[in-house]
Scaffold this active site. Structure first.
Site, PDB file in Angstrom:
ATOM      1  N   LEU A   1      37.681  43.168  17.948  1.00 37.72           N
ATOM      2  CA  LEU A   1      39.361  43.475  19.171  1.00 37.72           C
ATOM      3  C   LEU A   1      39.428  45.056  18.560  1.00 37.72           C
ATOM      4  CD1 LEU A   1      41.175  40.671  19.659  1.00 37.72           C
ATOM      5  CD2 LEU A   1      39.206  40.719  20.826  1.00 37.72           C
ATOM      6  N   HIS A   2      38.228  45.535  18.593  1.00 35.75           N
ATOM      7  CA  HIS A   2      38.104  46.549  18.063  1.00 35.75           C
ATOM      8  C   HIS A   2      37.181  47.575  19.455  1.00 35.75           C
ATOM      9  CE1 HIS A   2      39.571  46.247  14.594  1.00 35.75           C
ATOM     10  NE2 HIS A   2      38.910  45.184  14.175  1.00 35.75           N
ATOM     11  N   ALA A   3      38.864  48.326  19.767  1.00 41.59           N
ATOM     12  CA  ALA A   3      38.199  48.685  20.871  1.00 41.59           C
ATOM     13  C   ALA A   3      37.025  50.066  20.494  1.00 41.59           C
ATOM     14  CB  ALA A   3      39.002  49.326  22.148  1.00 41.59           C
TER      15      ALA A   3
ATOM     16  N   CYS B   1      21.082  43.497  18.129  1.00 50.37           N
ATOM     17  CA  CYS B   1      20.776  42.684  18.729  1.00 50.37           C
ATOM     18  C   CYS B   1      21.562  42.073  19.937  1.00 50.37           C
ATOM     19  CB  CYS B   1      21.434  41.531  17.445  1.00 50.37           C
ATOM     20  SG  CYS B   1      20.552  41.072  16.269  1.00 50.37           S
TER      21      CYS B   1
ATOM     22  N   VAL C   1      15.636  41.020   8.800  1.00 49.69           N
ATOM     23  CA  VAL C   1      16.539  40.384   8.616  1.00 49.69           C
ATOM     24  C   VAL C   1      15.364  39.187   7.374  1.00 49.69           C
ATOM     25  CG1 VAL C   1      15.956  37.556  10.202  1.00 49.69           C
ATOM     26  CG2 VAL C   1      17.577  38.993  10.791  1.00 49.69           C
TER      27      VAL C   1
HETATM   28  N1  NAD Z   1      18.765  42.678  12.410  1.00 51.21           N
HETATM   29  C1  NAD Z   1      19.981  42.056  12.823  1.00 51.21           C
HETATM   30  O1  NAD Z   1      20.582  42.045  12.232  1.00 51.21           O
HETATM   31  C2  NAD Z   1      18.768  40.272  13.016  1.00 51.21           C
HETATM   32  C3  NAD Z   1      20.213  39.378  12.714  1.00 51.21           C
HETATM   33  C4  NAD Z   1      20.176  37.962  13.366  1.00 51.21           C
HETATM   34  C5  NAD Z   1      19.470  37.986  13.874  1.00 51.21           C
HETATM   35  N2  NAD Z   1      17.618  38.759  13.892  1.00 51.21           N
HETATM   36  C6  NAD Z   1      16.570  38.358  14.249  1.00 51.21           C
HETATM   37  O2  NAD Z   1      16.332  38.214  14.023  1.00 51.21           O
HETATM   38  C7  NAD Z   1      14.785  38.311  14.266  1.00 51.21           C
HETATM   39  C8  NAD Z   1      14.244  39.994  13.692  1.00 51.21           C
HETATM   40  O3  NAD Z   1      14.793  41.027  13.574  1.00 51.21           O
HETATM   41  P1  NAD Z   1      14.600  42.358  12.630  1.00 51.21           P
HETATM   42  O4  NAD Z   1      16.083  43.083  12.778  1.00 51.21           O
HETATM   43  O5  NAD Z   1      14.446  41.593  10.806  1.00 51.21           O
HETATM   44  O6  NAD Z   1      13.613  43.154  13.444  1.00 51.21           O
HETATM   45  P2  NAD Z   1      12.032  43.992  12.685  1.00 51.21           P
HETATM   46  O7  NAD Z   1      11.800  44.270  13.690  1.00 51.21           O
HETATM   47  O8  NAD Z   1      13.114  44.659  11.727  1.00 51.21           O
HETATM   48  O9  NAD Z   1      11.566  42.951  11.731  1.00 51.21           O
HETATM   49  C9  NAD Z   1      10.129  42.662  12.023  1.00 51.21           C
HETATM   50  C10 NAD Z   1       9.468  42.135  11.394  1.00 51.21           C
HETATM   51  O10 NAD Z   1       7.997  41.734  11.961  1.00 51.21           O
HETATM   52  C11 NAD Z   1       6.555  42.354  11.562  1.00 51.21           C
HETATM   53  N3  NAD Z   1       6.228  40.905  12.552  1.00 51.21           N
HETATM   54  C12 NAD Z   1       5.699  41.411  13.559  1.00 51.21           C
HETATM   55  N4  NAD Z   1       4.296  40.303  13.612  1.00 51.21           N
HETATM   56  C13 NAD Z   1       3.924  39.930  12.364  1.00 51.21           C
HETATM   57  C14 NAD Z   1       3.373  39.251  12.214  1.00 51.21           C
HETATM   58  N5  NAD Z   1       2.486  38.350  13.125  1.00 51.21           N
HETATM   59  N6  NAD Z   1       2.919  38.777  10.876  1.00 51.21           N
HETATM   60  C15 NAD Z   1       3.456  39.693  10.326  1.00 51.21           C
HETATM   61  N7  NAD Z   1       4.480  40.259  10.228  1.00 51.21           N
HETATM   62  C16 NAD Z   1       4.867  40.452  11.318  1.00 51.21           C
HETATM   63  C17 NAD Z   1       6.961  43.587  12.001  1.00 51.21           C
HETATM   64  O11 NAD Z   1       6.150  44.457  11.460  1.00 51.21           O
HETATM   65  C18 NAD Z   1       8.333  43.817  11.446  1.00 51.21           C
HETATM   66  O12 NAD Z   1       8.109  44.315   9.981  1.00 51.21           O
HETATM   67  C19 NAD Z   1      14.841  39.179  15.731  1.00 51.21           C
HETATM   68  O13 NAD Z   1      14.580  37.793  16.517  1.00 51.21           O
HETATM   69  C20 NAD Z   1      16.216  39.472  15.905  1.00 51.21           C
HETATM   70  O14 NAD Z   1      16.812  38.698  17.014  1.00 51.21           O
HETATM   71  C21 NAD Z   1      18.009  39.610  13.337  1.00 51.21           C
END
Ligand code: NAD
Length: 447
Positions: free
Chosen positions: A253-255, A263, A11
């Site tokens: 709706l894709h089984a 997530c 993200v």
């Molecule tokens: N992946 C998705 O599709 C998605 C979609 C929507 C929301 N989210 C939400 O977004 C958030 C992040 O998800 P993600 O998939 O990007 O996670 P991720 O694990 O890919 O990335 C998190 C990053 O944060 C870094 N990090 C942690 N603590 C830190 C700090 N104190 N200082 C600097 N860097 C730090 C980690 O090293 C890691 O690189 C989560 O809450 C997730 O639920 C994810």
């Protein structure tokens, strides 16, 4: 606007690159020095279509940079986004907020002048209040506002989703913060993306409610698929028949083999825990999680049945390992419990995935990896399609059959029309298709 993005994962990196592309000046921070080194060398830590090009062009134009120096990045920023992980807490399923609070403390120490601190990580309702409290404790003197801005992008289509969102949710009641957020998202205003400003707690809950609803839709059609299979109906047509109703909609709706990914599983669990804490239990979501958990092993039994009831000593070829196509993300992928169950049943597993094998090696034991779908199928007794990558949609079925020891296909994504596969001499099992497993006249029996 000057933006600091704390966390350069899926993200953080996608959001940071897109904000830079809007014209803002963005520094992506991560505490993982190796990740930052790779990013500085132009190497992406994840596979996401279009991301490498977007990052490279914005770095070249001087709007995007990477650092491990949180302090320096935050001190200069108008807005600091927290995009660190919120995994399931070991043992109880609550969202583990330790990374969010640790980041909040570090950010508080570093802010200089009025700063908008934005929680982009998915966090339970009320977390913004706690982030504010933690920050205030560290820096009673600092000027800041804590905003919730949940992210709805989908892996595999992340850049498009970020740039063309269905909506942008901003949770704040601070006018100065709202103005900063509107300025940051202004380029999307022009595209007429609806911006919704709500109370912070409401914004936090919107994200969980959205994910839980989508997980429910998937689980609903999966249960209908079970019924269709036994009752002699076709779930694909049922899904189309209900999806054309505007009140229902055709998406999700894709089984298939059950939802997974980084997530839905953890967010559904965290929402259940929040509901219990507030004494407002979410029984539907609780059931969704339970049904989905059971489904993974049920899929292994489906493979076992297709192989004649016994997998001991047999080889299963698995096509697709990631939880969805166009990503290398293996977090909570359905392939993991499926493969483990197949191995428990005595099968040897060969696997191929276009992008996910490096990550899969970290998650799975005793799997032989192949370099192509056909190599994977060589000598196999059953072929299982687990992830619907584009390249699996038009396999040369004659070549596949020639490679296999037994022509048996289990298609957990309903990629192929049963008739086409059976015409090539395969025994075919799909999901929720209550039809004979062989063409009539070839010895098949109608259930
Ligand atoms: N992946 C998705 O599709 C998605 C979609 C929507 C929301 N989210 C939400 O977004 C958030 C992040 O998800 P993600 O998939 O990007 O996670 P991720 O694990 O890919 O990335 C998190 C990053 O944060 C870094 N990090 C942690 N603590 C830190 C700090 N104190 N200082 C600097 N860097 C730090 C980690 O090293 C890691 O690189 C989560 O809450 C997730 O639920 C994810």
């Amino acid at each position: 606007m000057r933006i600091a993005m704390i966390g350069s994962g899926y993200v953080g990196l996608v959001s940071g690159a897109c904000f830079a592309d809007f014209g803002h000046s963005v520094i992506c921070v991560d505490k993982d020095a190796h990740k930052i080194e790779r990013l500085e060398a132009g190497q992406m830590p994840i596979f996401e279509p279009g991301l490498a090009e977007l990052v490279a062009s914005n770095v070249r134009q001087g709007r995007l940079a990477f650092t491990t120096d949180l302090k320096g990045a935050v001190a200069q920023a108008d807005a600091v986004f927290i995009a660190v992980g919120t995994p399931s807490r070991r043992g109880d399923g609550h969202a583990d907020l330790s990374y969010v609070y640790a980041a909040a403390r570090e950010v508080a120490q570093a802010i200089d002048g009025f700063t908008v601190v934005v929680t982009k990580s998915t966090v339970p309702v009320g977390t913004g209040d706690e982030v504010e409290r933690v920050m205030r404790q560290v820096r009673p003197d600092a000027e800041f506002a804590v905003v919730s801005n949940p992210e709805f992008l989908r892996e595999g289509a992340a850049i498009r989703d970020f740039k063309h969102p269905d909506r942008i949710v901003i949770g704040t009641s601070d006018e100065r913060a709202q103005a900063v957020m509107e300025e940051i998202y202004r380029p999307l205003y022009i595209n007429r993306a609806p911006i919704m400003v709500t109370e912070r707690r409401t914004a936090e809950l919107i994200k969980y409610a959205a994910n839980a609803f989508l997980a429910t839709k998937i689980t609903f059609i999966n249960e209908i698929a079970e019924l269709a299979e036994k009752a002699g109906a076709d779930v694909q047509d049922v899904a189309r028949g209900i999806g054309l109703d505007n009140r229902i909609g055709s998406k999700f709706l894709h089984a298939g083999p059950g939802f997974g990914g980084s997530c839905f599983p953890k967010d559904a669990l965290a929402l259940i825990k929040t509901g219990q804490d507030f004494e407002a239990p979410l029984r539907i979501v609780e059931t969704v999680v339970a049904v989905n958990d059971q489904r993974k092993r049920a899929m292994a039994r489906k493979v076992q049945a297709a192989a004649g009831g016994n997998l001991r000593g047999k080889t299963v070829a698995v096509l697709g390992l990631t939880f969805k196509p166009n990503t290398d993300d293996m977090r909570a992928a359905p392939s993991i419990p499926l493969i483990t169950a197949l191995q428990d049943m005595g099968a040897s597993v060969r696997a191929y995935d276009p992008e996910g094998m490096e990550q899969a090696r970290l998650e799975l034991n005793d799997v032989t990896y192949a370099e192509s779908a056909y190599e994977c199928a060589r000598g196999a007794d059953v072929l299982v399609i687990v992830t619907e990558w584009e390249q699996f949609r038009a396999l040369d079925l004659a070549e596949l059959k020639a490679a296999m020891a037994q022509p048996v296909m289990v298609d957990l994504r309903n990629v192929y029309p049963a008739e086409v596969v059976m015409r090539h001499g395969f025994a075919y099992t799909g999901i929720g298709r209550g039809r004979p497993s062989r063409l009539e006249g070839e010895g098949g029996e109608r259930p």
